[in-house]
Design a protein around this motif. Structure first.
Motif, PDB file in Angstrom:
ATOM      1  N   ASP A  55       0.951  -1.123  -0.064  1.00  0.00           N
ATOM      2  CA  ASP A  55      -0.008   0.037   0.100  1.00  0.00           C
ATOM      3  C   ASP A  55       0.763   1.267   0.086  1.00  0.00           C
ATOM      4  O   ASP A  55       0.723   1.996  -0.805  1.00  0.00           O
ATOM      5  N   CYS A 353      -6.564  11.979  -7.633  1.00  0.00           N
ATOM      6  CA  CYS A 353      -7.707  11.360  -6.590  1.00  0.00           C
ATOM      7  C   CYS A 353      -7.978  12.502  -5.422  1.00  0.00           C
ATOM      8  O   CYS A 353      -7.205  13.246  -5.038  1.00  0.00           O
ATOM      9  N   ALA A 416      -8.128   8.860   5.281  1.00  0.00           N
ATOM     10  CA  ALA A 416      -8.356   7.408   5.099  1.00  0.00           C
ATOM     11  C   ALA A 416      -9.029   7.118   3.639  1.00  0.00           C
ATOM     12  O   ALA A 416      -8.841   6.000   3.253  1.00  0.00           O
ATOM     13  N   SER A 417     -10.063   8.046   3.527  1.00  0.00           N
ATOM     14  CA  SER A 417     -10.432   7.827   2.191  1.00  0.00           C
ATOM     15  C   SER A 417      -9.879   8.317   0.997  1.00  0.00           C
ATOM     16  O   SER A 417      -9.790   7.600   0.030  1.00  0.00           O
ATOM     17  N   GLU A 419      -6.419   7.567   0.933  1.00  0.00           N
ATOM     18  CA  GLU A 419      -5.521   6.298   0.846  1.00  0.00           C
ATOM     19  C   GLU A 419      -6.394   5.322   0.053  1.00  0.00           C
ATOM     20  O   GLU A 419      -6.023   4.839  -0.898  1.00  0.00           O
ATOM     21  N   GLU A 420      -7.802   5.209   0.450  1.00  0.00           N
ATOM     22  CA  GLU A 420      -8.831   4.212  -0.395  1.00  0.00           C
ATOM     23  C   GLU A 420      -8.819   4.458  -1.751  1.00  0.00           C
ATOM     24  O   GLU A 420      -8.690   3.532  -2.613  1.00  0.00           O
ATOM     25  N   GLN A 421      -8.830   5.771  -2.135  1.00  0.00           N
ATOM     26  CA  GLN A 421      -9.173   5.933  -3.530  1.00  0.00           C
ATOM     27  C   GLN A 421      -7.769   5.897  -4.352  1.00  0.00           C
ATOM     28  O   GLN A 421      -7.611   5.384  -5.484  1.00  0.00           O
ATOM     29  N   LEU A 423      -5.565   3.659  -3.575  1.00  0.00           N
ATOM     30  CA  LEU A 423      -5.179   2.212  -3.663  1.00  0.00           C
ATOM     31  C   LEU A 423      -6.193   1.499  -4.676  1.00  0.00           C
ATOM     32  O   LEU A 423      -5.985   0.376  -4.840  1.00  0.00           O
ATOM     33  N   LYS A 424      -7.541   2.095  -4.734  1.00  0.00           N
ATOM     34  CA  LYS A 424      -8.274   1.281  -5.503  1.00  0.00           C
ATOM     35  C   LYS A 424      -7.994   0.677  -6.764  1.00  0.00           C
ATOM     36  O   LYS A 424      -8.467  -0.305  -7.201  1.00  0.00           O
ATOM     37  N   ARG A 427      -6.348  -2.712  -6.310  1.00  0.00           N
ATOM     38  CA  ARG A 427      -6.847  -3.914  -5.671  1.00  0.00           C
ATOM     39  C   ARG A 427      -7.354  -4.911  -6.777  1.00  0.00           C
ATOM     40  O   ARG A 427      -7.986  -4.530  -7.755  1.00  0.00           O
TER      41      ARG A 427
END
Length: 738
Positions: A55, A353, A416-417, A419-421, A423-424, A427
């Protein structure tokens, strides 16, 4: 070459080392997990550390590669490999570095979106081997460290896949993946990531017919470390796209220091080109002070071998330098909106992002309004996150109140959001292990032991025993063996094959032409044309010892006439299937498996070596040249270790073994074990393994010795007589490799 495709690749033996590599400017990092890596004694990464590193790599716009570059036994591949790789695959692992063709086949089937890099342990030495791996699905080849700039340029021209090459760090004396010295002497296999580095120990040396000489501290096989900062432009212009630093066993400070210097000069080259490229002396000195072993050398890029590459004293040195370890932070943009009567809103963005976090409704201040400075100070507390503010805009009314707790929650939620965007895109959906790749055709215990109706028992009831083949490296001995009875077939050098056909002693036996252990450059024209004529006259095929030779023959449609030797490893059934699907004649059982592991392997179409001086090392270096000067004399030297054991060293000055060819530029040494391997007393166990045939390998024996050994094995294996008392090592047949 596109400059944005050039990559600086750094090592990390721990999570701290990973952070140091990223902070120093690496574009990608290669690491080992808890299993299957070629640096088993590094700290390596636990599962959660590795997932976080994947990540973090992607948050920082980097790549992360996982080493699965050891040889796997059946039980490991069948029961552990899928579960080991799956979570990293799903997290977005960028690539796996692979040595084992069985692992390669398995990962290709199970994880089709995962990039596979062919490890330097595969010893890829030329364009044909590279094209073969490209066809099989490799996205990158890590070239053998022994290759010159010209060889790399040829490979780049022949294939469109990426070339990764080592630019700094330790050099192996042997071709990587072609060293059994640590394994056979001490049980610690380099093919399992556990090399004990016997090449770093002192050895005395002796010319033919002479006594041993040299000080007790002479490290005749120890190479200096490589440092190529001065020739980076030439390496890149040869077609290398990934510059690899060695050192997963080193400390984070070393990784940071070396990576930072190469980052500096790679950027200089990318900015100004090769004409204005110049390395500062203080940077050369800094690299030496970080670590050196008797100085450094530029490796094989511009020279083939020589004493200037050797660290004869193996003295490790470090200077009084401390490399600065920098923690990288990604610069983000933010916009905080705070107006009374409306919810608080925080927007953050990075590299296209963006993410938002909403807080509670902003209140009018009843007494003291919150000042912008206080709000900004609170929002700038990014702590241990991988982010820092490039700019934070705050839009607010001057008479507001919002709890500090709300600001903290918004900041955490927005990051956190984000990071999620980020890394999406990396995945992947979970994949289910398919039976065909890992669990099909798994034998039950009775079959593995050679049960009569099992698939390993094709020749079990042959009263005359398994067919016996011999390979021979010496011409005169080969001619004598050609006339011996009780031999099913022979593997002969070009010189010996030519003599046998000339003398008309080829009938009644299968004949195979032996190719070099190391193949570099083109195959001589006459070698192939003569071989094709011999095939028309009844020659059965070829004994192939490396990927380059195999790919050369395959290019000409001759793969069905190939017997692959033990140096093309088939430790597991996936590797056996890989080569079976290629349509080869036979494979050779690997030398590092024990009896039980061989029994657990699919031995149909396999040949088992039951006698021979086993090759411990194949080296582009030459003991003769480095210590005495080159005479191109095809000599056999000896080296002696501290315990008094003597190891023959064969100078392969003419690798193709053709009488009328000049000495080849790409000659090499073979270091053989001190005593021969032999399974003379293990007839019952050997025949229970279900192999198709057996082989005696004659290399340095005299003709009389070879004929005597052949006779002894024939008495036991073909006539059922009791074995004599010859001194043999059992190799790994009993103990196995760690």
């Amino acid at each position: 070459m596109k400059y944005n495709q050039i990559e600086l690749l750094a090592p990390a033996g721990s999570y701290e080392g990973f952070l140091a590599a990223v902070g120093a400017g690496a574009d990608a990092v290669y690491v080992g997990g808890t299993a299957f890596g070629a640096r088993a004694y590094a700290r390596n990464f636990q599962k959660e550390e590795l997932l976080r590193a994947i990540d973090m790599s992607h948050i920082h716009g980097k790549k992360l590669y996982l080493t699965v570059n050891t040889l796997l036994k059946n039980r490991e591949l069948e029961s552990r490999l899928y579960d080991y790789v799956a979570p990293y695959y799903e997290a977005g692992l960028d690539a796996v570095i692979v040595q084992d063709m069985g692992v390669f086949r398995f990962l290709r089937e199970q994880f089709p979106d995962l990039h596979l890099h062919a490890s330097t342990q595969m010893a890829v030495t030329g364009p044909e081997g590279m094209k073969f791996l490209e066809e099989k699905g490799a996205s990158r080849v890590v070239a053998a460290r022994e290759l010159s700039l010209e060889e790399l340029a040829r490979m780049h021209k022949a294939s469109g896949i990426e070339i990764e090459a080592f630019v700094h760090g330790a050099l192996c004396y042997s071709f990587s993946g072609q060293c059994l010295m640590s394994s056979l002497i001490g049980g610690r296999s380099g093919n399992r990531g556990r090399c004990a580095q016997p090449c770093r120990l002192p050895y005395s040396t002796a010319l033919p017919g002479k006594g041993f000489k040299g000080s007790k501290d002479l490290c005749a096989l120890s190479l200096k470390d490589i440092c190529t900062v001065d020739i980076l432009p030439e390496i890149l212009e040869a077609g290398v796209t990934s510059l690899k630093i060695e050192g997963r066993m080193k400390q984070p400070g070393y990784t940071a220091g070396v990576t930072s210097v190469y980052r500096k000069y790679l950027d200089l080259y990318l900015e100004k080109g090769g004409e204005n490229y110049q390395v500062e002396e203080n940077d050369r000195r800094y690299l030496l002070e970080l670590f050196n072993r008797g100085g450094s050398c530029s490796g094989y890029y511009k020279m083939q071998r020589g004493p200037s590459m050797m660290a004869f004293t193996n003295e490790k040195k470090t200077g009084d330098v401390l490399a600065e370890i920098t923690k990288t932070k990604e610069k983000i943009y933010g916009n905080l909106i705070l107006f009374p009567g409306s919810p608080a809103i925080l927007e953050v963005s990075l590299r296209g992002c963006s993410a938002q976090a909403w807080g509670a409704e902003v209140q009018y201040a009843r007494s003291q309004p919150m000042e912008e400075g206080r709000i900004r100070k609170q929002m700038e507390k990014l702590g241990d996150t991988p982010f820092q503010w490039e700019r934070l805009d705050i839009q607010m009314d001057g008479n507001i109140f919002i709890p500090v707790k709300t600001l903290n929650e918004m900041r955490r939620d927005a990051l956190a959001s984000l990071e999620e965007q980020l890394l999406k895109p990396f995945r992947r959906e979970p994949v289910r292990c398919t039976e065909t790749a890992g669990t099909a055709d798994v034998r039950q215990p009775d079959d593995r032991a050679g049960k009569k109706d099992g698939k390993n028992s094709d020749k079990r009831d042959n009263k005359e025993g398994l067919p016996l083949y011999v390979s021979c490296e010496q011409k005169d001995t080969a001619l004598a063996l050609c006339e011996a009875e009780g031999i099913e077939g022979l593997y002969l050098t070009f010189e010996a094959m030519e003599k046998c056909f000339a003398k008309g002693i080829t009938s009644g036996k299968e004949l195979y032409l032996t190719l070099p252990y190391v193949t570099r450059g083109d195959m001589p024209d006459r070698f192939l044309s003569q071989a094709e004529m011999w095939l028309e006259r009844g020659m059965k095929g070829f004994l192939v010892r490396n990927l380059e030779s195999y790919a050369m023959l395959r290019e000409r449609g001759l793969q069905s006439k190939c017997v692959i030797d033990h140096s093309l490893y088939t430790w597991n059934d996936q590797a056996v299937r890989f080569w079976r699907e290629e349509g080869i004649l036979k494979n050779t059982v690997p030398l590092e498996l024990n009896e039980g592991e061989i029994a657990h392997r699919d031995n149909r179409g396999s040949e088992l070596l039951v006698y021979g001086y086993l090759p411990l090392m194949l080296s582009a270096q030459c003991v003769r040249k480095n210590l005495y000067g080159c005479n191109a004399g095809q000599e056999r030297l000896r080296i002696q270790d501290r315990l008094g054991k003597e190891f023959p060293v064969e100078c392969q000055c003419r690798p193709w073994k053709m009488v009328n060819t000049e000495n080849q530029e790409y000659c090499y040494n073979i270091i053989y074990n001190s005593i021969p391997y032999g399974l003379l007393k293990e007839k019952q166990q050997v025949e229970a393994l279900g192999t198709e045939s057996l082989r005696l390998s004659f290399t340095i024996e005299t003709t009389e010795e070879a004929l005597g050994i052949l006779k002894d094995f024939q008495k036991v294996y073909q006539k059922g007589e009791k074995p004599g008392n010859r001194e043999f090592t059992k190799g790994h047949f009993k103990r196995g490799a760690e």
